[in-house]
Every structure is written in C-alpha cells, then in structure tokens.
Design an enzyme around this catalytic site. Structure first.
Site, PDB file in Angstrom:
ATOM      1  N   ASP A 274       9.683 -35.796  16.571  1.00 33.65           N
ATOM      2  CA  ASP A 274       8.389 -35.145  16.272  1.00 33.65           C
ATOM      3  C   ASP A 274       7.400 -36.098  15.629  1.00 33.65           C
ATOM      4  O   ASP A 274       6.252 -35.718  15.402  1.00 33.65           O
ATOM      5  CB  ASP A 274       8.603 -33.925  15.367  1.00 33.65           C
ATOM      6  CG  ASP A 274       9.362 -32.840  16.096  1.00 33.65           C
ATOM      7  OD1 ASP A 274       9.821 -31.892  15.435  1.00 33.65           O
ATOM      8  OD2 ASP A 274       9.525 -32.952  17.320  1.00 33.65           O
TER       9      ASP A 274
ATOM     10  N   LEU B 236      23.158 -24.275  26.033  1.00 30.88           N
ATOM     11  CA  LEU B 236      24.134 -24.488  24.942  1.00 30.88           C
ATOM     12  C   LEU B 236      24.172 -23.269  24.000  1.00 30.88           C
ATOM     13  O   LEU B 236      25.234 -22.897  23.500  1.00 30.88           O
ATOM     14  CB  LEU B 236      23.808 -25.762  24.179  1.00 30.88           C
ATOM     15  CG  LEU B 236      23.786 -27.040  25.028  1.00 30.88           C
ATOM     16  CD1 LEU B 236      23.392 -28.245  24.175  1.00 30.88           C
ATOM     17  CD2 LEU B 236      25.127 -27.291  25.715  1.00 30.88           C
TER      18      LEU B 236
ATOM     19  N   LYS C 246       6.964 -25.484   9.285  1.00 31.84           N
ATOM     20  CA  LYS C 246       7.001 -24.508  10.390  1.00 31.84           C
ATOM     21  C   LYS C 246       8.422 -24.393  10.935  1.00 31.84           C
ATOM     22  O   LYS C 246       8.928 -23.285  11.137  1.00 31.84           O
ATOM     23  CB  LYS C 246       6.078 -24.982  11.510  1.00 31.84           C
ATOM     24  CG  LYS C 246       6.333 -24.364  12.873  1.00 31.84           C
ATOM     25  CD  LYS C 246       5.437 -24.905  13.958  1.00 31.84           C
ATOM     26  CE  LYS C 246       5.926 -26.160  14.600  1.00 31.84           C
ATOM     27  NZ  LYS C 246       6.886 -26.044  15.706  1.00 31.84           N
ATOM     28  N   ASN C 247       9.100 -25.520  11.104  1.00 37.62           N
ATOM     29  CA  ASN C 247      10.420 -25.498  11.754  1.00 37.62           C
ATOM     30  C   ASN C 247      11.546 -25.044  10.842  1.00 37.62           C
ATOM     31  O   ASN C 247      12.669 -24.850  11.300  1.00 37.62           O
ATOM     32  CB  ASN C 247      10.731 -26.873  12.364  1.00 37.62           C
ATOM     33  CG  ASN C 247       9.818 -27.155  13.545  1.00 37.62           C
ATOM     34  OD1 ASN C 247       9.100 -26.277  14.006  1.00 37.62           O
ATOM     35  ND2 ASN C 247       9.822 -28.386  14.011  1.00 37.62           N
TER      36      ASN C 247
ATOM     37  N   ARG D 281      -0.882 -24.532  16.446  1.00 35.12           N
ATOM     38  CA  ARG D 281       0.462 -23.921  16.408  1.00 35.12           C
ATOM     39  C   ARG D 281       1.273 -24.476  15.254  1.00 35.12           C
ATOM     40  O   ARG D 281       2.165 -23.810  14.739  1.00 35.12           O
ATOM     41  CB  ARG D 281       1.198 -24.193  17.727  1.00 35.12           C
ATOM     42  CG  ARG D 281       0.587 -23.497  18.925  1.00 35.12           C
ATOM     43  CD  ARG D 281       1.500 -23.570  20.103  1.00 35.12           C
ATOM     44  NE  ARG D 281       2.862 -23.362  19.645  1.00 35.12           N
ATOM     45  CZ  ARG D 281       3.931 -23.862  20.277  1.00 35.12           C
ATOM     46  NH1 ARG D 281       3.781 -24.579  21.368  1.00 35.12           N
ATOM     47  NH2 ARG D 281       5.140 -23.636  19.831  1.00 35.12           N
TER      48      ARG D 281
ATOM     49  N   CYS E  55       8.129 -26.250  28.994  1.00 33.99           N
ATOM     50  CA  CYS E  55       7.259 -26.715  27.902  1.00 33.99           C
ATOM     51  C   CYS E  55       6.798 -28.110  28.322  1.00 33.99           C
ATOM     52  O   CYS E  55       7.464 -28.793  29.089  1.00 33.99           O
ATOM     53  CB  CYS E  55       8.123 -26.736  26.644  1.00 33.99           C
ATOM     54  SG  CYS E  55       7.530 -27.805  25.363  1.00 33.99           S
TER      55      CYS E  55
ATOM     56  N   ARG F 163      13.727 -28.100  28.358  1.00 33.34           N
ATOM     57  CA  ARG F 163      14.212 -27.414  27.147  1.00 33.34           C
ATOM     58  C   ARG F 163      15.036 -26.166  27.471  1.00 33.34           C
ATOM     59  O   ARG F 163      14.700 -25.043  27.137  1.00 33.34           O
ATOM     60  CB  ARG F 163      13.037 -27.075  26.233  1.00 33.34           C
ATOM     61  CG  ARG F 163      12.324 -28.340  25.794  1.00 33.34           C
ATOM     62  CD  ARG F 163      11.211 -28.097  24.845  1.00 33.34           C
ATOM     63  NE  ARG F 163      11.709 -27.786  23.518  1.00 33.34           N
ATOM     64  CZ  ARG F 163      10.889 -27.529  22.499  1.00 33.34           C
ATOM     65  NH1 ARG F 163       9.593 -27.525  22.694  1.00 33.34           N
ATOM     66  NH2 ARG F 163      11.363 -27.243  21.303  1.00 33.34           N
ATOM     67  N   PRO F 164      16.172 -26.350  28.148  1.00 35.58           N
ATOM     68  CA  PRO F 164      17.046 -25.203  28.491  1.00 35.58           C
ATOM     69  C   PRO F 164      17.696 -24.609  27.237  1.00 35.58           C
ATOM     70  O   PRO F 164      17.611 -25.193  26.144  1.00 35.58           O
ATOM     71  CB  PRO F 164      18.097 -25.847  29.394  1.00 35.58           C
ATOM     72  CG  PRO F 164      18.140 -27.266  28.982  1.00 35.58           C
ATOM     73  CD  PRO F 164      16.743 -27.629  28.543  1.00 35.58           C
ATOM     74  N   ILE F 165      18.329 -23.468  27.391  1.00 35.29           N
ATOM     75  CA  ILE F 165      19.062 -22.866  26.265  1.00 35.29           C
ATOM     76  C   ILE F 165      20.528 -22.632  26.653  1.00 35.29           C
ATOM     77  O   ILE F 165      21.211 -21.777  26.077  1.00 35.29           O
ATOM     78  CB  ILE F 165      18.414 -21.534  25.812  1.00 35.29           C
ATOM     79  CG1 ILE F 165      18.332 -20.532  26.969  1.00 35.29           C
ATOM     80  CG2 ILE F 165      17.037 -21.757  25.183  1.00 35.29           C
ATOM     81  CD1 ILE F 165      18.057 -19.109  26.526  1.00 35.29           C
TER      82      ILE F 165
HETATM   83  C1  EPZ Z   1      13.560 -28.190  17.537  1.00 42.78           C
HETATM   84  O1  EPZ Z   1      13.411 -27.793  18.890  1.00 42.78           O
HETATM   85  C2  EPZ Z   1      12.149 -28.314  16.974  1.00 42.78           C
HETATM   86  N1  EPZ Z   1      11.481 -27.014  17.049  1.00 42.78           N
HETATM   87  C3  EPZ Z   1      11.361 -29.347  17.782  1.00 42.78           C
HETATM   88  O2  EPZ Z   1      10.079 -29.480  17.168  1.00 42.78           O
HETATM   89  C4  EPZ Z   1      12.094 -30.688  17.693  1.00 42.78           C
HETATM   90  O3  EPZ Z   1      11.414 -31.635  18.481  1.00 42.78           O
HETATM   91  C5  EPZ Z   1      13.533 -30.512  18.195  1.00 42.78           C
HETATM   92  O4  EPZ Z   1      14.199 -29.468  17.455  1.00 42.78           O
HETATM   93  C6  EPZ Z   1      14.349 -31.792  18.046  1.00 42.78           C
HETATM   94  O5  EPZ Z   1      14.378 -32.178  16.709  1.00 42.78           O
HETATM   95  C7  EPZ Z   1      11.762 -26.089  16.127  1.00 42.78           C
HETATM   96  O6  EPZ Z   1      12.566 -26.296  15.231  1.00 42.78           O
HETATM   97  C8  EPZ Z   1      11.032 -24.770  16.255  1.00 42.78           C
HETATM   98  P1  EPZ Z   1      16.879 -29.013  20.445  1.00 42.78           P
HETATM   99  P2  EPZ Z   1      14.711 -27.295  19.738  1.00 42.78           P
HETATM  100  O7  EPZ Z   1      17.574 -27.772  20.880  1.00 42.78           O
HETATM  101  O8  EPZ Z   1      15.637 -26.574  18.844  1.00 42.78           O
HETATM  102  C9  EPZ Z   1      18.334 -30.173  24.812  1.00 42.78           C
HETATM  103  C10 EPZ Z   1       7.740 -29.536  17.084  1.00 42.78           C
HETATM  104  O9  EPZ Z   1       6.948 -30.380  17.515  1.00 42.78           O
HETATM  105  N2  EPZ Z   1      18.981 -28.857  24.861  1.00 42.78           N
HETATM  106  O10 EPZ Z   1      17.414 -29.776  19.290  1.00 42.78           O
HETATM  107  O11 EPZ Z   1      14.213 -26.598  20.944  1.00 42.78           O
HETATM  108  C11 EPZ Z   1      16.812 -30.083  24.794  1.00 42.78           C
HETATM  109  O12 EPZ Z   1      16.302 -29.944  26.100  1.00 42.78           O
HETATM  110  C12 EPZ Z   1       8.921 -29.118  17.939  1.00 42.78           C
HETATM  111  O13 EPZ Z   1       7.658 -28.993  15.959  1.00 42.78           O
HETATM  112  C13 EPZ Z   1      19.761 -28.533  25.966  1.00 42.78           C
HETATM  113  O14 EPZ Z   1      19.916 -29.322  26.889  1.00 42.78           O
HETATM  114  O15 EPZ Z   1      15.339 -28.699  20.149  1.00 42.78           O
HETATM  115  C14 EPZ Z   1      16.420 -31.399  24.157  1.00 42.78           C
HETATM  116  O16 EPZ Z   1      16.435 -32.405  25.147  1.00 42.78           O
HETATM  117  C15 EPZ Z   1       8.896 -29.747  19.323  1.00 42.78           C
HETATM  118  N3  EPZ Z   1      20.348 -27.303  26.008  1.00 42.78           N
HETATM  119  C16 EPZ Z   1      17.549 -31.658  23.155  1.00 42.78           C
HETATM  120  O17 EPZ Z   1      18.644 -30.820  23.569  1.00 42.78           O
HETATM  121  C17 EPZ Z   1      20.203 -26.389  25.006  1.00 42.78           C
HETATM  122  O18 EPZ Z   1      20.775 -25.283  25.101  1.00 42.78           O
HETATM  123  C18 EPZ Z   1      17.204 -31.301  21.713  1.00 42.78           C
HETATM  124  O19 EPZ Z   1      16.736 -29.963  21.729  1.00 42.78           O
HETATM  125  C19 EPZ Z   1      19.400 -26.730  23.887  1.00 42.78           C
HETATM  126  C20 EPZ Z   1      18.811 -27.976  23.828  1.00 42.78           C
END
Ligand code: EPZ
Length: 429
Positions: free
Chosen positions: A307, A125, A22-23, A399, A116, A121-123
């Site tokens: 995960d 970055l 999925k990811n 999901r 969530c 989970r901010p964006i």
């Molecule tokens: C991806 O989420 C995966 N989802 C998640 O899988 C997985 O847990 C995660 O990566 C970590 O490996 C998909 O690929 C669709 P991140 P993502 O940005 O991209 C912080 C599942 O169960 N952060 O690597 O959203 C964030 O809050 C899901 O399949 C910021 O602070 O994860 C987190 O603490 C759950 N600012 C950390 O970084 C930002 O702009 C890692 O998040 C972006 C992220």
C-alpha cells in the site's frame, strides 16, 4: 465529479494528526456482528469505506449511530444475512461480513466482491477455509451462499498464501465456532493484531497474536460482549505524509502515529537520505539533501507494504538515479505509472518490476486516479510538478484518506477540491 487542483513547487511545514486506520476499522466493524450487545468504536477515520460498511450493518438490521470519529453499534436485532451486490460492489472489504454472519447465524448470502483495478483479488482462500470448518458453500448468481446449520467447527487451516482478509474472516468465524481453530500462515499486519485483541478482550482464548500461527478457542455459538475499541493509527496514511515531506524536501511532524508499524517505510526513507526524530506518538521527518534512488520489493508485514508502493514510486521519480520497484502482492498495481509518465516521469515496466529513472522536473498535467493508493502517488507528484495538476476521479482517494487536501493545505500545499465545470453548470441551471 470532484477533482483536486494542485499548484506544485511549495515546501511544506508544520504538523498534522494521523487518523484511525481504515484497514483496522473495517474488520472491526464486521466483527461487531459477533455480538448482540451495544459497543462503541472510537478514532474511526472519516472516509467513504467506513460509511459504506456502517450502512451495510444498518441494512442488515444493526442499530448504528455514527458521529465524526465515533460509532455506537448494537447488532442485537439483525434481520437479514444477505449482503447485497449494491453495497459489496462499492467496497470489496464488505466480504468481511461473511465469517461473522455465518458463525453467528449459520447461514448467509454475500455478493462476490468482483474485480478491482489492482488485480483479480479472488476470495478462494476465504471459502476453502470456511469449508474446512464445515460450511457448505455454493456460488450462485454472483453470490456466495454459505450454510453451517450445526454451526462452524474448529479446524486446522493452512493458507496457501498470506491473505489479510482471509485471515480476518477466519478469525471472526473461529470466534463463535465449536472447538479450536488453528490458522497457519496467517497474516500478522497490525490491523489483524487489533482484531485479535478486540476478540480476545471479549473473552475468546487466542494464542499467537502477532505471529503467523493463531489458535482460537471458539465459544460454540455464544455471542460476544465487546469492550470499547479505539482504532489504531493509519500506518499507510502516516507513510504517505512522510513521503510528502520527503518529496518536497520539507520538515513536517505527524502526531498520533505508531512508529513501530511503519519501520519498513522509515527504513526505506532513511536509505533515500531522510532522517527522523521520533518522540512517543510523534514523528518528524528531516528531508534528504538530495533524494537517493531506492530498490524495494513489496511483502507481507513487517516487509515493505504494497500500500506504500505507488507513493514510493512518485518519490523515486524525483530521486537522483535509477530505482527498481517490484510488486509481489498484486498482479496489476502499476496503474499510476502511465499517469506519472504523462507528468514527465521516466518509468519502464517489465512484468511486476518497474525501473524508475529519476528526472529533474515533472510538469503539471490532467491526470486520472485509478485506485486508492495510485491517487495519493499522483498528489505527491503534483506537489513538486511545475505548474498546475488536476487529479481527477478522486472518489478513489475519498475511500481511504481522511481530509487529505485539508491536511496538506495545513502544511502549506496549494491544493483545492473543485468540481467538473459541467457539474458547476448543472448547479447554476
Ligand atoms: C488487504 O486487502 C488491504 N485491504 C489492502 O489494502 C492491502 O493491499 C492488502 O490487504 C495486502 O496487504 C484491507 O485491509 C481492507 P489479501 P486483502 O487477501 O485482504 C491474493 C488499500 O489500499 N488472494 O492479503 O484483499 C490476492 O489476490 C487496500 O488500503 C488470493 O489469491 O488482501 C492478493 O494477490 C488495497 N485468494 C494477495 O492474495 C484469496 O482468497 C493478498 O491479498 C485472498 C487473497
């Protein structure tokens, strides 16, 4: 609403096939917006999140035909660059359309994904990196309004922390940008690697694939022509079923697995006493004589995956001794603890560390899924609990797991999907 009814106490045997990841599929579907030509995606998992993102493509004007594990997509006639809250709120990974829409069309509006269960989970970055590439970004009415009238410019991006989605959004943005983009502290998960390979195979020069530093030479606005893509196997689904074998002391075989993507999971299962036979794309787990406790810290790839944290917590509950599990990626990814404790587990939390005292028996109960991976942890616990467990709110499970109850039933688990009585009654009226 559906729920799963699970009778505990059965050992498993036989073999199952792992679905596409999925990811990996989600960013790849978003990346198709970088093209105005037809392309085919194969080995898509049959899960809700994939259908949701394909629906978003159609709403934006994309031509999508999706049958089982194959999708034919042609985004030559995109009529809207606005990703609505109704869709993005269902699936936060919809934010991955931000980079490709902005890079190809020079403007877009994407709803903020919202919170969530596992964390804020901010964006930030993602947005900071796009601004470094020349985008003008405004947050208004719950939407990201982004414009880049002269197109995005290559830039040097240094991520303060490793972000999978952030890396993927910037890879896609950089693909059509003017000039070269360097991403330092990039994520290097297998799903990020496959996205890079898909874009490289369309003629974009990318260096450093599979490392924490990527260099991407943009096409300056010229759209891409993708080759057909076969989605890589789902390493988290594979890890989840290996845990099912371990927790029920069963020998089971998984097919269509890339075992190099699950080394950290295999390593931890070996430390708990399991052993493995690996042959090409198949892996057989042989259970421990007695599950040993485990200490683990979740890290970015190739470290132990966050995960898989909930699934290993279920395993640790049945180990003989005390385990320590530290969650370093998300601030609230222990929602499964209270539900496991309701089944008789003995887990204590202190900040982002869980101390898990092994117990001899778990008891079936009515439990509630709170997020995707927590759901699978509750199913694992139910497989070994005494009596019957009802796992509710399994829309979380749907999901990200393709036919979980069908695959577990094939292995001999007593698991059936049922509907809440009030849904049944309404049907009979
Ligand atoms: C991806 O989420 C995966 N989802 C998640 O899988 C997985 O847990 C995660 O990566 C970590 O490996 C998909 O690929 C669709 P991140 P993502 O940005 O991209 C912080 C599942 O169960 N952060 O690597 O959203 C964030 O809050 C899901 O399949 C910021 O602070 O994860 C987190 O603490 C759950 N600012 C950390 O970084 C930002 O702009 C890692 O998040 C972006 C992220």
């Amino acid at each position: 609403m559906d729920y799963l009814e699970i009778e505990g106490g059965n050992t498993l045997k036989g073999d199952i096939t792992i679905s596409g990841a999925k990811n990996a599929a989600l960013p790849i579907i978003a990346a198709t917006l970088l093209s105005d030509k037809a392309l085919t995606l194969d080995n898509l998992p049959n899960v809700v999140d994939i259908r949701t993102l394909l629906k978003l493509l159609s709403i934006l004007g994309g031509e999508v035909t999706h049958h089982n594990t194959t999708a034919h997509i042609n985004n030559h006639n995109i009529t809207s660059t606005k990703a609505l809250y109704e869709i993005v709120s269902q699936m936060r990974a919809s934010i991955l359309v931000l980079g490709p829409l902005l890079s190809r069309f020079g403007e877009c509006e994407v709803s903020l994904p919202g919170g969530c269960a596992i964390g804020q989970r901010p964006i930030d970055l993602h947005l900071k990196a796009l601004e470094a590439m020349g985008a003008k970004i405004e947050i208004k009415g719950g939407y990201v309004h982004a414009i880049a009238p002269n197109g995005l410019q290559g830039a040097k991006i240094i991520f303060d922390k490793i972000t999978v989605g952030g890396t993927e959004n910037i890879i896609m943005a950089a693909a059509l940008a003017h000039g070269t983009t360097t991403i330092v502290n990039a994520a290097k998960e297998p799903e990020v690697v496959q996205l890079c390979e898909m874009i490289r195979d369309a003629g974009v020069k990318i260096e450093g694939i599979g490392t924490n530093e990527l260099s991407i030479e943009g096409t300056g606005g010229k759209t891409l022509h993708f080759k057909p893509v076969k989605i890589i196997p789902d390493r988290i689904e594979a890890g989840t079923y290996l845990c099912a074998g371990a927790i029920t002391y069963s020998t089971i075989t998984l097919h269509k697995v890339n075992h190099t993507h699950i080394r950290a999971t295999i390593n931890k299962l070996e430390s708990m006493g399991c052993s493995f036979d690996i042959k090409d794309e198949s892996i057989t787990i042989h259970p421990a004589s007695l599950l040993k406790p485990v200490n683990l810290i979740t890290l970015e790839y190739p470290g132990f995956p966050t995960d898989m944290q909930a699934q290993f917590m279920a395993l640790a509950v049945m180990a003989k001794g005390e385990s320590l599990i530290e969650e370093r990626l998300f601030e609230n990814r222990f929602m499964h603890v209270s539900e496991l404790n309701r089944m008789g587990a003995d887990i204590w939390l202190k900040g982002n560390v869980a101390a898990v005292k092994g117990v001899d028996v778990l008891y079936g109960a009515e439990v509630m899924a709170t997020d995707l991976r927590a759901s699978s942890a509750l199913v694992l616990a139910a497989l070994v609990a005494q009596g019957t467990t009802h796992v509710k709110r399994i829309y979380h499970l749907d999901r990200g797991y393709d036919n979980l109850e069908g695959k577990l039933s094939k292995l001999g688990a007593k698991i059936t999907r049922k509907q809440e009585p009030w849904v049944e009654r309404r049907k009979q009226q």
